[in-house]
Design a protein around this motif. Structure first.
Motif, PDB file in Angstrom:
ATOM      1  N   LEU A  57       1.778  -2.674  -6.270  1.00 26.76           N
ATOM      2  CA  LEU A  57       1.526  -1.427  -5.442  1.00 26.76           C
ATOM      3  C   LEU A  57       0.459  -0.920  -5.909  1.00 26.76           C
ATOM      4  O   LEU A  57      -0.157  -0.757  -6.831  1.00 26.76           O
ATOM      5  CB  LEU A  57       2.882  -0.734  -6.133  1.00 26.76           C
ATOM      6  N   TYR A  58      -0.439  -0.548  -4.904  1.00 34.54           N
ATOM      7  CA  TYR A  58      -1.533   0.191  -5.002  1.00 34.54           C
ATOM      8  C   TYR A  58      -1.876   1.372  -3.716  1.00 34.54           C
ATOM      9  O   TYR A  58      -1.052   1.685  -3.049  1.00 34.54           O
ATOM     10  CB  TYR A  58      -2.697  -0.856  -4.746  1.00 34.54           C
ATOM     11  N   LEU A  59      -2.590   2.239  -4.197  1.00 35.26           N
ATOM     12  CA  LEU A  59      -3.092   3.200  -3.709  1.00 35.26           C
ATOM     13  C   LEU A  59      -4.551   3.672  -3.493  1.00 35.26           C
ATOM     14  O   LEU A  59      -5.133   3.104  -4.447  1.00 35.26           O
ATOM     15  CB  LEU A  59      -2.120   4.497  -3.808  1.00 35.26           C
ATOM     16  N   GLU A  60      -5.215   4.519  -2.752  1.00 36.95           N
ATOM     17  CA  GLU A  60      -6.504   5.026  -2.579  1.00 36.95           C
ATOM     18  C   GLU A  60      -6.221   6.470  -2.819  1.00 36.95           C
ATOM     19  O   GLU A  60      -5.354   7.200  -2.010  1.00 36.95           O
ATOM     20  CB  GLU A  60      -7.031   4.389  -1.528  1.00 36.95           C
ATOM     21  N   VAL A  61      -7.068   6.989  -3.578  1.00 38.05           N
ATOM     22  CA  VAL A  61      -7.198   8.582  -3.741  1.00 38.05           C
ATOM     23  C   VAL A  61      -8.695   9.079  -3.906  1.00 38.05           C
ATOM     24  O   VAL A  61      -9.394   8.254  -4.362  1.00 38.05           O
ATOM     25  CB  VAL A  61      -6.543   8.739  -5.202  1.00 38.05           C
ATOM     26  N   LEU A  62      -9.004  10.040  -3.374  1.00 37.57           N
ATOM     27  CA  LEU A  62     -10.157  10.757  -3.275  1.00 37.57           C
ATOM     28  C   LEU A  62     -10.682  11.008  -4.779  1.00 37.57           C
ATOM     29  O   LEU A  62     -10.090  11.313  -5.554  1.00 37.57           O
ATOM     30  CB  LEU A  62     -10.280  11.976  -2.358  1.00 37.57           C
ATOM     31  N   LYS A  63     -11.829  10.315  -4.914  1.00 35.42           N
ATOM     32  CA  LYS A  63     -12.371  10.526  -6.501  1.00 35.42           C
ATOM     33  C   LYS A  63     -12.441  11.842  -6.934  1.00 35.42           C
ATOM     34  O   LYS A  63     -12.310  12.172  -8.163  1.00 35.42           O
ATOM     35  CB  LYS A  63     -13.875   9.969  -6.446  1.00 35.42           C
ATOM     36  N   ARG A  64     -12.598  12.925  -5.989  1.00 31.82           N
ATOM     37  CA  ARG A  64     -12.722  14.229  -6.504  1.00 31.82           C
ATOM     38  C   ARG A  64     -11.517  14.918  -6.606  1.00 31.82           C
ATOM     39  O   ARG A  64     -11.308  16.200  -6.907  1.00 31.82           O
ATOM     40  CB  ARG A  64     -13.618  14.976  -5.579  1.00 31.82           C
ATOM     41  N   ASN A  65     -10.231  14.327  -6.268  1.00 31.98           N
ATOM     42  CA  ASN A  65      -8.981  14.929  -6.424  1.00 31.98           C
ATOM     43  C   ASN A  65      -8.396  14.375  -7.639  1.00 31.98           C
ATOM     44  O   ASN A  65      -7.632  13.548  -8.195  1.00 31.98           O
ATOM     45  CB  ASN A  65      -8.125  13.948  -5.678  1.00 31.98           C
ATOM     46  N   HIS A  92       1.369   8.077 -14.902  1.00 32.64           N
ATOM     47  CA  HIS A  92       2.376   7.194 -14.515  1.00 32.64           C
ATOM     48  C   HIS A  92       2.032   5.689 -14.573  1.00 32.64           C
ATOM     49  O   HIS A  92       2.697   4.932 -13.881  1.00 32.64           O
ATOM     50  CB  HIS A  92       2.739   7.673 -13.183  1.00 32.64           C
ATOM     51  N   GLY A  93       0.923   5.419 -15.251  1.00 31.78           N
ATOM     52  CA  GLY A  93       0.525   3.950 -15.647  1.00 31.78           C
ATOM     53  C   GLY A  93      -0.422   3.278 -14.548  1.00 31.78           C
ATOM     54  O   GLY A  93      -0.584   2.009 -14.549  1.00 31.78           O
ATOM     55  N   GLY A  94      -0.964   3.956 -13.559  1.00 33.28           N
ATOM     56  CA  GLY A  94      -1.886   3.460 -12.383  1.00 33.28           C
ATOM     57  C   GLY A  94      -3.034   2.962 -13.333  1.00 33.28           C
ATOM     58  O   GLY A  94      -3.787   3.632 -14.254  1.00 33.28           O
ATOM     59  N   ILE A  95      -3.526   1.967 -12.674  1.00 37.74           N
ATOM     60  CA  ILE A  95      -4.881   1.141 -13.382  1.00 37.74           C
ATOM     61  C   ILE A  95      -5.997   1.375 -12.207  1.00 37.74           C
ATOM     62  O   ILE A  95      -5.682   0.872 -11.097  1.00 37.74           O
ATOM     63  CB  ILE A  95      -4.441  -0.173 -13.727  1.00 37.74           C
ATOM     64  N   ARG A  96      -7.172   1.744 -12.643  1.00 35.46           N
ATOM     65  CA  ARG A  96      -8.274   1.924 -11.767  1.00 35.46           C
ATOM     66  C   ARG A  96      -8.742   0.439 -11.390  1.00 35.46           C
ATOM     67  O   ARG A  96      -8.792  -0.048 -12.353  1.00 35.46           O
ATOM     68  CB  ARG A  96      -9.321   2.859 -12.374  1.00 35.46           C
ATOM     69  N   ALA A  97      -8.881   0.243 -10.030  1.00 35.72           N
ATOM     70  CA  ALA A  97      -9.385  -1.271  -9.741  1.00 35.72           C
ATOM     71  C   ALA A  97     -10.776  -1.000  -9.297  1.00 35.72           C
ATOM     72  O   ALA A  97     -11.457  -1.771  -9.586  1.00 35.72           O
ATOM     73  CB  ALA A  97      -8.248  -1.699  -8.832  1.00 35.72           C
ATOM     74  N   ARG A  98     -10.996  -0.320  -8.376  1.00 36.32           N
ATOM     75  CA  ARG A  98     -12.175  -0.280  -7.782  1.00 36.32           C
ATOM     76  C   ARG A  98     -12.597   1.301  -7.139  1.00 36.32           C
ATOM     77  O   ARG A  98     -11.734   1.938  -7.105  1.00 36.32           O
ATOM     78  CB  ARG A  98     -12.392  -1.454  -6.620  1.00 36.32           C
ATOM     79  N   GLU A  99     -13.955   1.219  -6.836  1.00 39.77           N
ATOM     80  CA  GLU A  99     -14.294   2.582  -6.016  1.00 39.77           C
ATOM     81  C   GLU A  99     -15.318   2.140  -4.908  1.00 39.77           C
ATOM     82  O   GLU A  99     -15.797   1.217  -4.813  1.00 39.77           O
ATOM     83  CB  GLU A  99     -15.450   3.011  -7.171  1.00 39.77           C
ATOM     84  N   LEU A 142       0.660  -1.208  -0.143  1.00 36.49           N
ATOM     85  CA  LEU A 142      -0.099  -0.222  -0.127  1.00 36.49           C
ATOM     86  C   LEU A 142       0.710   1.142   0.140  1.00 36.49           C
ATOM     87  O   LEU A 142       1.645   1.347   1.017  1.00 36.49           O
ATOM     88  CB  LEU A 142      -0.961   0.107   1.385  1.00 36.49           C
ATOM     89  N   LEU A 143       0.489   2.046  -0.889  1.00 36.26           N
ATOM     90  CA  LEU A 143       1.362   3.389  -0.942  1.00 36.26           C
ATOM     91  C   LEU A 143       0.335   4.343  -0.190  1.00 36.26           C
ATOM     92  O   LEU A 143      -0.571   4.638  -0.788  1.00 36.26           O
ATOM     93  CB  LEU A 143       1.521   3.875  -2.294  1.00 36.26           C
ATOM     94  N   ASP A 144       0.442   4.417   1.132  1.00 32.88           N
ATOM     95  CA  ASP A 144      -0.511   5.088   1.942  1.00 32.88           C
ATOM     96  C   ASP A 144      -0.489   6.391   1.732  1.00 32.88           C
ATOM     97  O   ASP A 144      -1.455   7.195   2.036  1.00 32.88           O
ATOM     98  CB  ASP A 144      -0.374   4.611   3.348  1.00 32.88           C
ATOM     99  N   ASN A 145       0.766   6.972   1.485  1.00 27.37           N
ATOM    100  CA  ASN A 145       0.851   8.397   1.296  1.00 27.37           C
ATOM    101  C   ASN A 145       1.917   8.932   0.293  1.00 27.37           C
ATOM    102  O   ASN A 145       2.780   8.288   0.113  1.00 27.37           O
ATOM    103  CB  ASN A 145       1.267   8.954   2.785  1.00 27.37           C
ATOM    104  N   LEU A 146       1.338   9.651  -0.539  1.00 26.51           N
ATOM    105  CA  LEU A 146       2.577  10.438  -1.468  1.00 26.51           C
ATOM    106  C   LEU A 146       2.041  11.885  -1.495  1.00 26.51           C
ATOM    107  O   LEU A 146       1.205  12.205  -2.064  1.00 26.51           O
ATOM    108  CB  LEU A 146       2.412   9.824  -2.708  1.00 26.51           C
ATOM    109  N   GLU A 185      -9.521   3.031  -5.913  1.00 25.20           N
ATOM    110  CA  GLU A 185      -8.050   2.454  -5.768  1.00 25.20           C
ATOM    111  C   GLU A 185      -7.313   2.205  -7.329  1.00 25.20           C
ATOM    112  O   GLU A 185      -8.034   1.829  -8.274  1.00 25.20           O
ATOM    113  CB  GLU A 185      -8.230   1.024  -5.108  1.00 25.20           C
ATOM    114  N   TYR A 186      -6.199   2.655  -7.254  1.00 24.01           N
ATOM    115  CA  TYR A 186      -5.312   2.422  -8.462  1.00 24.01           C
ATOM    116  C   TYR A 186      -4.111   1.500  -8.042  1.00 24.01           C
ATOM    117  O   TYR A 186      -3.840   1.349  -6.868  1.00 24.01           O
ATOM    118  CB  TYR A 186      -4.581   3.647  -8.750  1.00 24.01           C
ATOM    119  N   TYR A 187      -3.750   0.861  -9.300  1.00 25.27           N
ATOM    120  CA  TYR A 187      -2.644  -0.170  -8.782  1.00 25.27           C
ATOM    121  C   TYR A 187      -1.581  -0.237 -10.036  1.00 25.27           C
ATOM    122  O   TYR A 187      -2.075   0.172 -10.943  1.00 25.27           O
ATOM    123  CB  TYR A 187      -2.933  -1.501  -8.582  1.00 25.27           C
ATOM    124  N   TRP A 188      -0.451  -0.724  -9.477  1.00 29.60           N
ATOM    125  CA  TRP A 188       0.751  -0.901 -10.476  1.00 29.60           C
ATOM    126  C   TRP A 188       1.150  -2.399 -10.470  1.00 29.60           C
ATOM    127  O   TRP A 188       1.185  -2.954  -9.180  1.00 29.60           O
ATOM    128  CB  TRP A 188       1.685  -0.327 -10.615  1.00 29.60           C
TER     129      TRP A 188
END
Length: 173
Positions: free
Chosen positions: A114-122, A132-139, A82-86, A154-157
C-alpha cells in the motif's frame, strides 16, 4: 464506527469533504486563490467521474452523525495499491477515524504493498503516517494543471495485514 463501501450516492458528500479537508490542511501550502477558487469544482468533477462506474477504485466511507465523517479511496495497480485519498472531517481529526480507515486500506491491499503520496509541507499528515508505520520511499515534484508545483513524498506499507502492526487509535489524519 460504521465503515462501508461508498457508492455514487456519496458523490456530493465525499467531494464536499474532500474540498473542506484540502482547504484546512493545505492553507499556506497550496495557493490560496486555488483553494478558494476552482478546488470545489475540481473535486466535484473528480468524484462524479470516479463514482459513476467504470473505475477500478474502491471507496471506503465512514458514516458520521451528520453525513460522511471520513473516506479513503484505493486504486489497485498490479502489485501495489495506491491510497489516493484519506480524509477525515476537519473537526473530527484525532478521533481515530483516520487510523481505522488506514487499517481498512491495509487490509484491502492484502499482500500487496500500500502506498500514498503526501505533500511534503503537510507535516501533520506525515506525522500520522509515520506513527502508523509508513516508510518514506521517495520525493518528487508534482505540477498541478493550474501552473503551480509542490514537493511530494511517497510513503508505503509492505504487503501484510494491518492486524500484524500495533494499533494506534488516538490519532486521525
Amino acid at each position: 464506527m460504521n465503515i462501508r463501501q461508498g457508492t455514487a450516492a456519496d458523490t456530493e458528500a465525499v467531494a464536499a469533504l474532500h474540498t473542506r479537508s484540502w482547504r484546512t490542511a493545505y492553507t499556506g501550502i497550496l495557493p490560496q486563490d486555488y483553494l478558494d477558487g476552482p478546488l470545489a469544482d475540481r473535486q466535484a468533477v473528480l468524484w462524479r467521474e470516479r463514482l459513476a462506474g467504470g473505475h477500478t477504485g474502491h471507496l471506503l466511507v465512514v458514516d458520521g452523525g451528520d453525513g460522511v465523517a471520513g473516506f479513503a479511496y484505493l486504486v489497485p495497480e498490479g502489485e501495489r495499491v495506491l491510497l489516493d485519498n484519506l480524509h477525515v472531517e476537519p473537526g473530527l481529526k484525532r478521533s481515530g477515524i483516520g487510523g481505522v480507515l488506514l487499517r481498512h486500506a491495509r487490509d484491502h491491499a492484502g499482500s500487496r504493498e500500500l502506498y500514498l503520496e503526501v505533500l511534503k509541507r503537510n507535516t501533520a499528515a506525515i506525522a500520522f503516517y509515520e506513527r502508523h508505520g509508513g516508510i518514506r520511499a521517495r520525493e518528487f515534484v508534482e505540477r498541478f494543471p493550474e501552473g503551480f508545483e509542490v514537493d511530494v513524498l511517497e510513503y508505503y506499507w509492505s504487503g501484510m495485514r494491518s492486524d500484524t502492526v500495533p494499533r494506534r487509535s488516538s490519532h486521525a489524519s
